[in-house]
Design an enzyme around this catalytic site. Structure first.
Site, PDB file in Angstrom:
ATOM      1  N   TYR A   1       4.029  55.547 -17.849  1.00  0.00           N
ATOM      2  CA  TYR A   1       3.166  55.252 -18.198  1.00  0.00           C
ATOM      3  C   TYR A   1       1.687  55.569 -17.312  1.00  0.00           C
ATOM      4  O   TYR A   1       0.934  56.127 -17.777  1.00  0.00           O
ATOM      5  CB  TYR A   1       2.886  54.318 -18.556  1.00  0.00           C
ATOM      6  CG  TYR A   1       3.669  54.299 -19.831  1.00  0.00           C
ATOM      7  CD1 TYR A   1       3.105  55.202 -21.500  1.00  0.00           C
ATOM      8  CD2 TYR A   1       5.051  53.521 -19.806  1.00  0.00           C
ATOM      9  CE1 TYR A   1       3.936  54.816 -22.296  1.00  0.00           C
ATOM     10  CE2 TYR A   1       5.364  54.223 -21.589  1.00  0.00           C
ATOM     11  CZ  TYR A   1       4.786  54.578 -22.694  1.00  0.00           C
ATOM     12  OH  TYR A   1       5.749  55.134 -23.571  1.00  0.00           O
TER      13      TYR A   1
ATOM     14  N   GLN B   1      -1.677  59.762 -34.427  1.00  0.00           N
ATOM     15  CA  GLN B   1      -0.188  59.214 -34.190  1.00  0.00           C
ATOM     16  C   GLN B   1      -0.787  59.112 -32.471  1.00  0.00           C
ATOM     17  O   GLN B   1       0.552  58.769 -31.856  1.00  0.00           O
ATOM     18  CB  GLN B   1       0.833  60.292 -33.858  1.00  0.00           C
ATOM     19  CG  GLN B   1       1.250  59.945 -36.076  1.00  0.00           C
ATOM     20  CD  GLN B   1       2.655  60.590 -36.408  1.00  0.00           C
ATOM     21  OE1 GLN B   1       1.589  62.043 -36.413  1.00  0.00           O
ATOM     22  NE2 GLN B   1       3.146  60.490 -36.219  1.00  0.00           N
TER      23      GLN B   1
ATOM     24  N   ILE C   1      -1.925  58.646 -27.885  1.00  0.00           N
ATOM     25  CA  ILE C   1      -2.640  57.357 -27.563  1.00  0.00           C
ATOM     26  C   ILE C   1      -3.451  58.068 -26.644  1.00  0.00           C
ATOM     27  O   ILE C   1      -3.700  57.046 -26.056  1.00  0.00           O
ATOM     28  CB  ILE C   1      -1.193  56.759 -26.676  1.00  0.00           C
ATOM     29  CG1 ILE C   1      -0.495  57.526 -26.385  1.00  0.00           C
ATOM     30  CG2 ILE C   1      -0.461  56.016 -27.999  1.00  0.00           C
ATOM     31  CD1 ILE C   1       0.810  57.005 -25.589  1.00  0.00           C
ATOM     32  N   ASP C   2      -3.320  58.644 -26.610  1.00  0.00           N
ATOM     33  CA  ASP C   2      -4.655  60.012 -26.364  1.00  0.00           C
ATOM     34  C   ASP C   2      -5.747  59.557 -26.137  1.00  0.00           C
ATOM     35  O   ASP C   2      -6.546  59.612 -27.627  1.00  0.00           O
ATOM     36  CB  ASP C   2      -4.595  61.144 -25.253  1.00  0.00           C
ATOM     37  CG  ASP C   2      -4.638  62.158 -26.784  1.00  0.00           C
ATOM     38  OD1 ASP C   2      -5.755  62.282 -26.949  1.00  0.00           O
ATOM     39  OD2 ASP C   2      -3.703  62.461 -27.257  1.00  0.00           O
TER      40      ASP C   2
ATOM     41  N   HIS D   1      -0.329  54.465 -33.342  1.00  0.00           N
ATOM     42  CA  HIS D   1       0.632  53.610 -32.439  1.00  0.00           C
ATOM     43  C   HIS D   1       0.075  53.328 -30.827  1.00  0.00           C
ATOM     44  O   HIS D   1       0.351  53.872 -29.968  1.00  0.00           O
ATOM     45  CB  HIS D   1       1.378  55.569 -31.872  1.00  0.00           C
ATOM     46  CG  HIS D   1       1.639  55.972 -33.068  1.00  0.00           C
ATOM     47  ND1 HIS D   1       3.551  57.153 -33.112  1.00  0.00           N
ATOM     48  CD2 HIS D   1       3.106  55.055 -34.231  1.00  0.00           C
ATOM     49  CE1 HIS D   1       3.295  57.179 -34.403  1.00  0.00           C
ATOM     50  NE2 HIS D   1       4.081  55.777 -34.716  1.00  0.00           N
TER      51      HIS D   1
ATOM     52  N   ALA E   1      -4.141  74.850 -32.890  1.00  0.00           N
ATOM     53  CA  ALA E   1      -4.854  73.742 -33.854  1.00  0.00           C
ATOM     54  C   ALA E   1      -6.594  73.821 -33.637  1.00  0.00           C
ATOM     55  O   ALA E   1      -7.471  73.630 -34.142  1.00  0.00           O
ATOM     56  CB  ALA E   1      -4.555  72.795 -33.123  1.00  0.00           C
TER      57      ALA E   1
END
Length: 239
Positions: A56, A94, A96-97, A112, A223
């Site tokens: 992490y 969803q 986590i950034d 999340h 995107a």
């Protein structure tokens, strides 16, 4: 379809892929290269916290080095544009950034968790945390050492903010999923929930998700192209 005034947007790893942050469930995704049971479970952390912290810490550095892309910027523009006409965007991610926030989105629900926060297993505090964590890191609130972990939801843990998400979805005029795999629940079930409420559904995705058949409409493409085009349609009244 009437022009929606309250839009629920769910984003997944695909929206951040063009910023250089890897997806998880693709054939070359994170979990194809690393064992999630060792790196993303409470049991894995208890067995080898040094390994989990190292994983992490690298991801935290990658997040800090990444920049928002046009899709993130478009959603920030959508939030502001809807607010100007008395509407609302509920942005549930969803991811986590923090790329949505850095693009200018003011209200982001991280179901999340957030990589740039830590959590103390002793007192439960969740401070902003941009630096490395180690087994010796002490909690800035209670002073307990060795109990700090990333504030992310691991396999086997309950996602965050579920009541607020359910309430927002029930009140939406349109449900849009962007860059999601359609494989992770409960998020993958939100399209069915929206359909049950009679809410129109749209997927913006590079390739069909696992739950693609549930959506009334799908637009394929990166995107950075599909999201700005969608936002332009909404804000110009062409939806």
């Amino acid at each position: 379809m009437p022009i929606p005034n309250t839009i629920f947007v769910l984003t997944g790893a695909g929206i951040s892929a063009e910023s250089g942050l890897g997806t998880f469930r693709d054939t070359d995704g994170v979990w194809a290269r690393f064992d999630p049971m060792r790196l993303a479970t409470p049991e894995g952390f208890a067995a080898d916290p040094v390994l989990v912290h190292d994983f992490y810490n690298h991801r935290r550095r990658d997040t800090r080095a990444a920049s928002p892309n046009p899709a993130h910027a478009a959603l920030a523009r959508l939030e502001a544009g809807l607010a100007e006409r008395g509407g609302q965007l509920f942005l549930c991610t969803q991811n986590i950034d923090d790329l949505h926030e850095r693009a200018g989105s003011r209200h982001v629900v991280h179901m999340h968790g957030e990589l740039l926060r830590a959590r103390c297993t002793a007192c439960g505090t969740e401070p902003v945390w941009h630096e490395d964590l180690t087994v010796a890191t002490a909690c800035p609130d209670c002073g307990h050492g060795g109990g700090m972990r990333p504030d992310v939801v691991w396999f086997g843990e309950m996602p965050k903010h579920l009541e607020a998400i359910d309430e927002a979805l029930s009140e939406a005029d349109l449900f849009v999923a962007i860059g999601t795999s359609g494989a992770v629940y409960p998020a993958a079930g939100y399209v069915a929930q929206a359909r049950a409420f009679g809410i129109p559904t749209l997927a913006l995705t590079l390739e069909a998700a696992d739950n693609a058949g549930m959506f009334e409409a799908t637009r394929l493409g990166p995107a950075s192209a599909t999201v700005p085009a969608f936002v332009d349609e909404i804000l110009s009244g062409r939806a």
